[in-house]
Design a protein around this motif. Sequence first.
Motif, PDB file in Angstrom:
ATOM      1  N   ASP A 110       0.821  -1.210   0.000  1.00 35.40           N
ATOM      2  CA  ASP A 110       0.000   0.000   0.000  1.00 35.40           C
ATOM      3  C   ASP A 110       0.858   1.263   0.000  1.00 35.40           C
ATOM      4  O   ASP A 110       0.483   2.280  -0.603  1.00 35.40           O
ATOM      5  N   GLN A 111       1.997   1.217   0.667  1.00 32.38           N
ATOM      6  CA  GLN A 111       2.903   2.367   0.645  1.00 32.38           C
ATOM      7  C   GLN A 111       3.432   2.613  -0.761  1.00 32.38           C
ATOM      8  O   GLN A 111       3.533   3.765  -1.205  1.00 32.38           O
ATOM      9  N   ALA A 112       3.750   1.533  -1.469  1.00 36.62           N
ATOM     10  CA  ALA A 112       4.235   1.670  -2.847  1.00 36.62           C
ATOM     11  C   ALA A 112       3.142   2.225  -3.752  1.00 36.62           C
ATOM     12  O   ALA A 112       3.404   3.072  -4.618  1.00 36.62           O
ATOM     13  N   VAL A 113       1.910   1.765  -3.553  1.00 37.01           N
ATOM     14  CA  VAL A 113       0.792   2.276  -4.344  1.00 37.01           C
ATOM     15  C   VAL A 113       0.559   3.753  -4.041  1.00 37.01           C
ATOM     16  O   VAL A 113       0.327   4.561  -4.948  1.00 37.01           O
ATOM     17  N   GLN A 114       0.636   4.119  -2.779  1.00 40.56           N
ATOM     18  CA  GLN A 114       0.447   5.522  -2.402  1.00 40.56           C
ATOM     19  C   GLN A 114       1.473   6.420  -3.088  1.00 40.56           C
ATOM     20  O   GLN A 114       1.131   7.480  -3.630  1.00 40.56           O
ATOM     21  N   GLN A 118       0.542   9.364  -5.788  1.00 40.15           N
ATOM     22  CA  GLN A 118       0.947  10.747  -5.552  1.00 40.15           C
ATOM     23  C   GLN A 118       1.796  11.274  -6.700  1.00 40.15           C
ATOM     24  O   GLN A 118       1.669  12.438  -7.096  1.00 40.15           O
ATOM     25  N   ALA A 119       2.646  10.416  -7.258  1.00 39.60           N
ATOM     26  CA  ALA A 119       3.479  10.829  -8.389  1.00 39.60           C
ATOM     27  C   ALA A 119       2.635  11.146  -9.617  1.00 39.60           C
ATOM     28  O   ALA A 119       3.008  12.002 -10.433  1.00 39.60           O
ATOM     29  N   ASP A 120       1.486  10.471  -9.737  1.00 41.21           N
ATOM     30  CA  ASP A 120       0.604  10.676 -10.888  1.00 41.21           C
ATOM     31  C   ASP A 120      -0.487  11.708 -10.620  1.00 41.21           C
ATOM     32  O   ASP A 120      -1.357  11.929 -11.471  1.00 41.21           O
ATOM     33  N   THR A 125      -6.487   7.817  -0.533  1.00 39.55           N
ATOM     34  CA  THR A 125      -7.116   7.871   0.784  1.00 39.55           C
ATOM     35  C   THR A 125      -7.272   6.465   1.339  1.00 39.55           C
ATOM     36  O   THR A 125      -7.921   5.617   0.725  1.00 39.55           O
ATOM     37  N   SER A 126      -6.656   6.217   2.491  1.00 38.42           N
ATOM     38  CA  SER A 126      -6.839   4.943   3.187  1.00 38.42           C
ATOM     39  C   SER A 126      -7.775   5.171   4.365  1.00 38.42           C
ATOM     40  O   SER A 126      -7.730   6.218   5.017  1.00 38.42           O
TER      41      SER A 126
END
Length: 209
Positions: A110-114, A118-120, A125-126
């Motif tokens: 989930d941290q990698a997805v976040q 954010q980069a895109d 929101t979790s």
Amino acid sequence: MQLIWLRSDLRVHDNTALTAAMQRGPTLAVYLLSPTQWRNHDDADCKVDFWLRNLVELEKALGKLNVPLLIREADTWDQAPEVLATLCKQFKVEGLHLNEEYGINETRRDQAVQQSMQADGVHFTSHLDQLLFKPGSILTKTGNYFQVFTQFKKVCYTRLHQAMPRTVHTPEAQQPLSIKSDAIPDQVKGFSTPSKTLRDLWPAGEVEA
């Protein structure tokens, strides 16, 4: 467009992320099939079959809300950021919603997805959904973790008596979208279908739960 990423929360009732997403605007749902990751976690054939059968029931429930359910594959969880990023670009998603999970691999995923979202420029929101209290929020008066369970339990009970968490209302159906739900597979490669006797012991769907 809003996107809810469903994982172990295969329900429409009292689903914090789903309700939050639909309050923001038109919403899609996605579920990621991750066969190699599941094998690495030693997930049983009957467990994967149970997920698939629940997805069938969930698709029906989401259909009543006019929320399409998309199925994508991220063979391992390190592929999840790219798969979700592609989906967000395809449907011009502005916000990704998910309910928190707390395993070490789940947290790293989930941290990698976040970071990818954010980069895109996609709002990430979790939501606290599966627990009564956010992990790390029950502390001693000095701000440390409890060493004795009975003291920890006493504080939990006190907080629950002060303010019992409320269930989240099921959202109203949204306007129909032009996007169709994907077919739910009967089986995932590498996992066999269990016997009917075993499947009958674990009926799928929110009503059965």
